[in-house]
Design a protein around this motif. Structure first.
Motif: not given
Length: 446
Positions: A200-202, A256-261, A295-297
């Motif tokens: 999943i990708i944030d 998961i690919v987390p959100a990136d600053k 899955l991409i959020d």
């Protein structure tokens, strides 16, 4: 030039302008399948797909002693043929009927292992990909002639000989507050519990809800570097979410690919200059061979991150709220405008929208009646624009049966509270587990 290429061109050249379906079948179908790499023992005419329905041709490569023509099991590709009098231009009613016919065959009880379907009348041809229950275009519907048939058949053969393992799903609605993140997390959780490998990708770096809901660490700039530097792979940003199953002494794990600053800090205008819509799609290419589902959020707008997410997807899953007029209207806008905009640029027929579902609110009969009234208005407006929205709002509705049911993921306190525990609700609560298993089966699993 190969012998199969010569025979295929000759077959096309010798077909009369008014060739019937039987003529196309007798003088074109076998040559097409042979050009796609199938031999005579690997092709079965009038294959029974289940429920008394037969597709014109089915094919599968021989596996050891398992010759498809003899064992008649697990077809890999289905070929549905039409005569030249059938109009397979995408704006024709005959085209849509043919596509629906192919989909019924691919979902037949004898075709659960099928991965590809083709429709052709020898004037047009289109390839479709099947992943579980999902069927979506793998090419546009392409006109066929002697000048381009070699290139088109080569394209189709490359695709069917090396399919992507993953189905890529963008979870998107232009309206916020419809539960996209909750859907993404719990769908990942249930698919993992059902034995699928999931990433999943944030891709909402400003909100970061998915990353926070799982208690993960934001990446500083790894995703940004991966999207801007060809030498940096996106997998460097991947973290793993483990959930221990104490009773059986093992873990459920999804990635998961987390959100990136840095993505959150950069202004939209700069990112538009840096990224093409195809950027994320291209960087996900290696992962499509490693996972069953990606899955991409996506964020609730039609700006750069949503555009990249939808472009990267094979299909778009659209949560809505039955009591939120704007979520229904925005779902329609995505189906009518945004997704076709990406399809035109992507040029392979994808992504396609999946039917809407009602997410996370308790429903009453009067509320459903109000929602149906609004949906009917949306569908009516679509007809004026010559866009058929009916299958996306009432997917079970047919000419023979008026079925206005829409899948619901009911409101449940434990689903919302799971975010505080940093655990998907499907791993904490049996009811939530069943809700999302139903969602997975409705949309994805055959």
């Amino acid at each position: 030039m190969s012998t199969s290429s010569l025979s295929l061109k000759a077959a096309l050249r010798n077909l009369p302008d008014n060739a019937t379906e039987a003529t196309v079948n007798d003088f074109f179908a076998n040559q097409l399948l042979q050009a796609l790499g199938f031999q005579s023992g690997e092709i079965h005419p009038q294959y029974p797909t289940g429920g008394g329905k037969a597709v014109d041709q089915a094919a599968r490569k021989t596996i050891g002693d398992d010759v498809f023509l003899h064992t008649k099991t697990n077809p890999y590709l289905l070929l549905e043929l039409k005569g030249r009098e059938v109009n397979l231009s995408t704006d024709a009613a005959q085209y849509q009927r043919t596509v629906n016919q192919l989909k019924q065959y691919l979902l037949g009880s004898n075709c659960k292992m099928s991965q590809w379907g083709i429709i052709t009348n020898s004037c047009h041809i289109q390839l479709f990909r099947k992943h579980g229950k999902v069927i979506f275009p793998a090419t546009q519907c392409l006109p066929l002639n002697e000048d381009n048939i070699d290139d088109i058949v080569s394209l189709i053969r490359r695709k069917i000989e090396k399919p992507n393992k993953a189905l890529t799903v963008a979870v998107y609605n232009n309206k916020g507050g419809v539960g996209k993140t909750t859907t993404t997390v719990n769908l990942a959780g249930i698919l993992t519990a059902l034995g699928k490998k999931v990433l999943i990708i944030d891709f909402d770096p400003n909100q970061q809800d998915l990353t926070n809901s799982l208690g993960l660490t934001l990446t500083e700039d790894t995703v940004y570097k991966a999207l801007t530097d060809k030498s940096v792979e996106l997998k460097k940003a991947i973290q793993t979410y483990p959930f221990p199953l104490k009773k059986v002494n093992r873990e459920l794990r999804f990635d998961i690919v987390p959100a990136d600053k840095k993505l959150a800090d950069e202004p939209e205008e700069k990112l538009r200059n840096i990224f093409k819509r195809s950027t994320l799609h291209r960087k996900l290419e290696p992962s499509r061979q490693e996972y069953d589902y990606i899955l991409i959020d996506a964020p609730p707008n039609w700006r750069i991150f949503s555009q990249l997410a939808v472009y990267a997807a094979d299909v778009v899953l659209i949560p809505t709220k039955h009591n939120n007029l704007f979520s229904l209207e925005n779902a329609a806008i995505a189906i009518k405008k945004f997704i076709p905009e990406v399809q035109q640029e992507k040029n392979d027929g994808s992504p396609i929208p999946l039917p809407i579902f009602f997410n996370g609110e308790k429903t009453t009969n009067p509320q459903i009646a109000v929602a149906r009234k609004e949906i009917n208005s949306i569908i009516k407006a679509g007809k004026k624009e010559k866009i058929n929205l009916l299958p996306y709002f009432y997917p079970r509705h047919t000419k023979a049966r008026e079925d206005l049911s829409i899948l619901e993921v009911p409101s449940y306190a434990n689903i919302a509270s799971s975010a505080f525990a940093r655990v998907p609700a499907v791993y904490r609560d049996r009811s939530a587990h069943e809700y999302y298993k139903n969602l997975a089966k409705e949309y994805f699993l055959q």
